[in-house]
Design a protein around this motif. Structure first.
Motif, PDB file in Angstrom:
ATOM      1  N   TRP A   1      -2.323  17.083  -3.853  1.00  0.00           N
ATOM      2  CA  TRP A   1      -2.934  15.574  -3.810  1.00  0.00           C
ATOM      3  C   TRP A   1      -1.487  14.666  -3.647  1.00  0.00           C
ATOM      4  O   TRP A   1      -1.515  13.718  -2.891  1.00  0.00           O
ATOM      5  N   ALA A   2      -0.523  15.077  -4.327  1.00  0.00           N
ATOM      6  CA  ALA A   2       0.667  14.332  -4.245  1.00  0.00           C
ATOM      7  C   ALA A   2       1.156  14.303  -2.865  1.00  0.00           C
ATOM      8  O   ALA A   2       1.680  13.211  -2.364  1.00  0.00           O
ATOM      9  N   PHE A   3       1.095  15.415  -1.911  1.00  0.00           N
ATOM     10  CA  PHE A   3       1.429  15.394  -0.540  1.00  0.00           C
ATOM     11  C   PHE A   3       0.631  14.375   0.258  1.00  0.00           C
ATOM     12  O   PHE A   3       1.185  13.827   0.854  1.00  0.00           O
ATOM     13  N   LEU A   4      -0.594  14.373   0.014  1.00  0.00           N
ATOM     14  CA  LEU A   4      -1.665  13.671   0.540  1.00  0.00           C
ATOM     15  C   LEU A   4      -1.273  12.041   0.321  1.00  0.00           C
ATOM     16  O   LEU A   4      -1.323  11.235   1.384  1.00  0.00           O
TER      17      LEU A   4
ATOM     18  N   LEU B   1       0.867  -1.229   0.002  1.00  0.00           N
ATOM     19  CA  LEU B   1       0.076  -0.144   0.150  1.00  0.00           C
ATOM     20  C   LEU B   1       0.916   1.325   0.036  1.00  0.00           C
ATOM     21  O   LEU B   1       0.381   2.240  -0.611  1.00  0.00           O
ATOM     22  N   ASN B   2       1.925   1.270   0.850  1.00  0.00           N
ATOM     23  CA  ASN B   2       3.188   2.357   0.731  1.00  0.00           C
ATOM     24  C   ASN B   2       3.395   2.421  -0.833  1.00  0.00           C
ATOM     25  O   ASN B   2       3.547   3.927  -1.205  1.00  0.00           O
ATOM     26  N   LEU B   3       3.816   1.373  -1.382  1.00  0.00           N
ATOM     27  CA  LEU B   3       4.108   1.379  -2.691  1.00  0.00           C
ATOM     28  C   LEU B   3       3.164   1.978  -3.751  1.00  0.00           C
ATOM     29  O   LEU B   3       3.419   3.054  -4.550  1.00  0.00           O
ATOM     30  N   ALA B   4       1.803   1.579  -3.483  1.00  0.00           N
ATOM     31  CA  ALA B   4       0.804   2.079  -4.263  1.00  0.00           C
ATOM     32  C   ALA B   4       0.364   3.623  -4.080  1.00  0.00           C
ATOM     33  O   ALA B   4       0.216   4.355  -5.061  1.00  0.00           O
ATOM     34  N   ALA B   5       0.670   3.897  -2.810  1.00  0.00           N
ATOM     35  CA  ALA B   5       0.343   5.279  -2.518  1.00  0.00           C
ATOM     36  C   ALA B   5       1.282   6.366  -3.338  1.00  0.00           C
ATOM     37  O   ALA B   5       1.325   7.430  -3.757  1.00  0.00           O
ATOM     38  N   GLY B   6       2.788   5.863  -3.368  1.00  0.00           N
ATOM     39  CA  GLY B   6       3.906   6.570  -3.902  1.00  0.00           C
ATOM     40  C   GLY B   6       3.644   6.614  -5.418  1.00  0.00           C
ATOM     41  O   GLY B   6       3.911   7.875  -5.706  1.00  0.00           O
ATOM     42  N   CYS B   7       3.121   5.623  -5.931  1.00  0.00           N
ATOM     43  CA  CYS B   7       2.722   5.712  -7.313  1.00  0.00           C
ATOM     44  C   CYS B   7       1.820   6.825  -7.690  1.00  0.00           C
ATOM     45  O   CYS B   7       1.815   7.481  -8.661  1.00  0.00           O
ATOM     46  N   LEU B   8       0.634   6.746  -6.897  1.00  0.00           N
ATOM     47  CA  LEU B   8      -0.405   7.631  -6.964  1.00  0.00           C
ATOM     48  C   LEU B   8       0.171   8.998  -6.833  1.00  0.00           C
ATOM     49  O   LEU B   8      -0.504  10.320  -7.618  1.00  0.00           O
TER      50      LEU B   8
ATOM     51  N   ASP C   1      10.322  -3.249   1.672  1.00  0.00           N
ATOM     52  CA  ASP C   1      10.192  -1.920   2.310  1.00  0.00           C
ATOM     53  C   ASP C   1      10.813  -1.068   1.844  1.00  0.00           C
ATOM     54  O   ASP C   1      10.582   0.239   1.529  1.00  0.00           O
ATOM     55  N   SER C   2      12.291  -1.105   1.355  1.00  0.00           N
ATOM     56  CA  SER C   2      12.952  -0.377   0.895  1.00  0.00           C
ATOM     57  C   SER C   2      12.802   0.302  -0.474  1.00  0.00           C
ATOM     58  O   SER C   2      12.785   1.410  -0.909  1.00  0.00           O
ATOM     59  N   LEU C   3      12.369  -1.052  -1.310  1.00  0.00           N
ATOM     60  CA  LEU C   3      11.952  -0.666  -2.533  1.00  0.00           C
ATOM     61  C   LEU C   3      10.653   0.497  -2.715  1.00  0.00           C
ATOM     62  O   LEU C   3      10.703   1.337  -3.526  1.00  0.00           O
ATOM     63  N   SER C   4       9.763   0.304  -1.755  1.00  0.00           N
ATOM     64  CA  SER C   4       8.642   1.126  -1.840  1.00  0.00           C
ATOM     65  C   SER C   4       8.804   2.545  -1.229  1.00  0.00           C
ATOM     66  O   SER C   4       8.625   3.383  -1.658  1.00  0.00           O
ATOM     67  N   ASP C   5       9.729   2.470  -0.132  1.00  0.00           N
ATOM     68  CA  ASP C   5      10.433   3.886   0.332  1.00  0.00           C
ATOM     69  C   ASP C   5      10.897   4.479  -0.729  1.00  0.00           C
ATOM     70  O   ASP C   5      11.005   5.903  -0.789  1.00  0.00           O
ATOM     71  N   LEU C   6      11.544   4.068  -1.458  1.00  0.00           N
ATOM     72  CA  LEU C   6      12.483   4.646  -2.696  1.00  0.00           C
ATOM     73  C   LEU C   6      11.493   5.416  -3.501  1.00  0.00           C
ATOM     74  O   LEU C   6      11.569   6.363  -3.803  1.00  0.00           O
ATOM     75  N   VAL C   7      10.286   4.684  -4.019  1.00  0.00           N
ATOM     76  CA  VAL C   7       9.296   5.271  -4.718  1.00  0.00           C
ATOM     77  C   VAL C   7       8.595   6.436  -4.017  1.00  0.00           C
ATOM     78  O   VAL C   7       8.557   7.495  -4.654  1.00  0.00           O
TER      79      VAL C   7
END
Length: 238
Positions: free
Chosen positions: A42-45, A15-22, A75-81
């Motif tokens: 919206w990007a901030f949110l 979900l972290n990764l998906a939110a980063g993509c959004l 986790d690290s891959l998602s944080d990078l995005v």
């Protein structure tokens, strides 16, 4: 352990990764209005949602004792995005639209490069269980969110090359430095051991109440200064 239970933290990380993509999609429409906010807001949110998921996946891993090497890498891959690419592209698209020097936006691509090195080093470092060595990538994202909002509010001097480039260089260096920085993990509620954390929380209330989103810029500067002033104990730091 049941495979479903074991993968609950990984699902939250996703979900972290998906939110980063959004956040990246929203940022690409930097000043276009959507449902009362413009794209970069919206990007901030979405980055805030990613941060909540980033907190919850670690919490659930501790509660369920569901640690895994897969989860660490995911986790690290998602944080990078979410905290490297998303804030960089938010600033990139904003400078493309309203910056006095649109060419300068390309320098923002150094932000995720430095974040990638930071996360790779973090995965190989066993010293950062209760504090950090170097600026955490989520804090980097918070800094650039505040920075971008200041530019949108008309603080134009931040978007000229002799201001933006030094900030990017210093932020990249801080992420990969050996400076110990405290985390918000609280093992007890005593004032002495948590004094810098309480000061940071007070600063967050003051900056965000008085300056709104732009206060996040000053909050991370405060975090860095408090970490230098109250050097947290982390083993084997030169």
């Amino acid at each position: 352990m049941n495979k479903v239970v074991k993968n609950i933290p990984n699902c939250i990380t996703a979900l972290n990764l998906a939110a980063g993509c959004l956040a990246i999609i929203a940022a690409s429409n930097a000043t276009k209005p959507f449902w009362g906010l413009v794209g970069f807001q919206w990007a901030f949110l979405f980055m805030a949602m990613a941060a909540i998921a980033d907190f919850l996946d670690g919490l659930m891993a501790r509660i369920l004792n569901a640690y895994s090497n897969l989860g660490k890498e995911l986790d690290s891959l998602s944080d990078l995005v979410s905290f490297g690419v998303a804030p960089a592209l938010t600033l990139f698209f904003l400078l493309q639209e309203i910056g006095p020097e649109p060419w300068l936006s390309w320098v923002c691509l150094l932000i995720p490069v430095c974040a990638a090195f930071r996360l790779a080093k973090f995965n190989l470092d066993s010293r950062q269980a209760f504090s950090f060595i170097g600026l955490p990538v989520p804090a980097n994202a918070i800094f650039w969110i505040g920075f971008a909002n200041l530019i949108y509010e008309g603080v134009n001097f931040l978007s000229v090359w002799y201001v933006l480039i030094p900030f990017i260089v210093v932020e990249g260096w801080l992420m990969n430095s050996n400076i110990p920085m405290f985390s918000l993990k609280i093992k007890s509620w005593g004032l002495k051991e948590n004094f810098p954390r309480y000061l940071l929380i007070l600063g967050a209330a003051i900056f965000c109440f008085s300056l709104g989103v732009s206060g996040l810029f000053w909050l991370i500067l405060l975090y860095v200064l408090l970490s230098i002033a109250f050097r947290p104990k982390t083993s084997n730091i030169p």
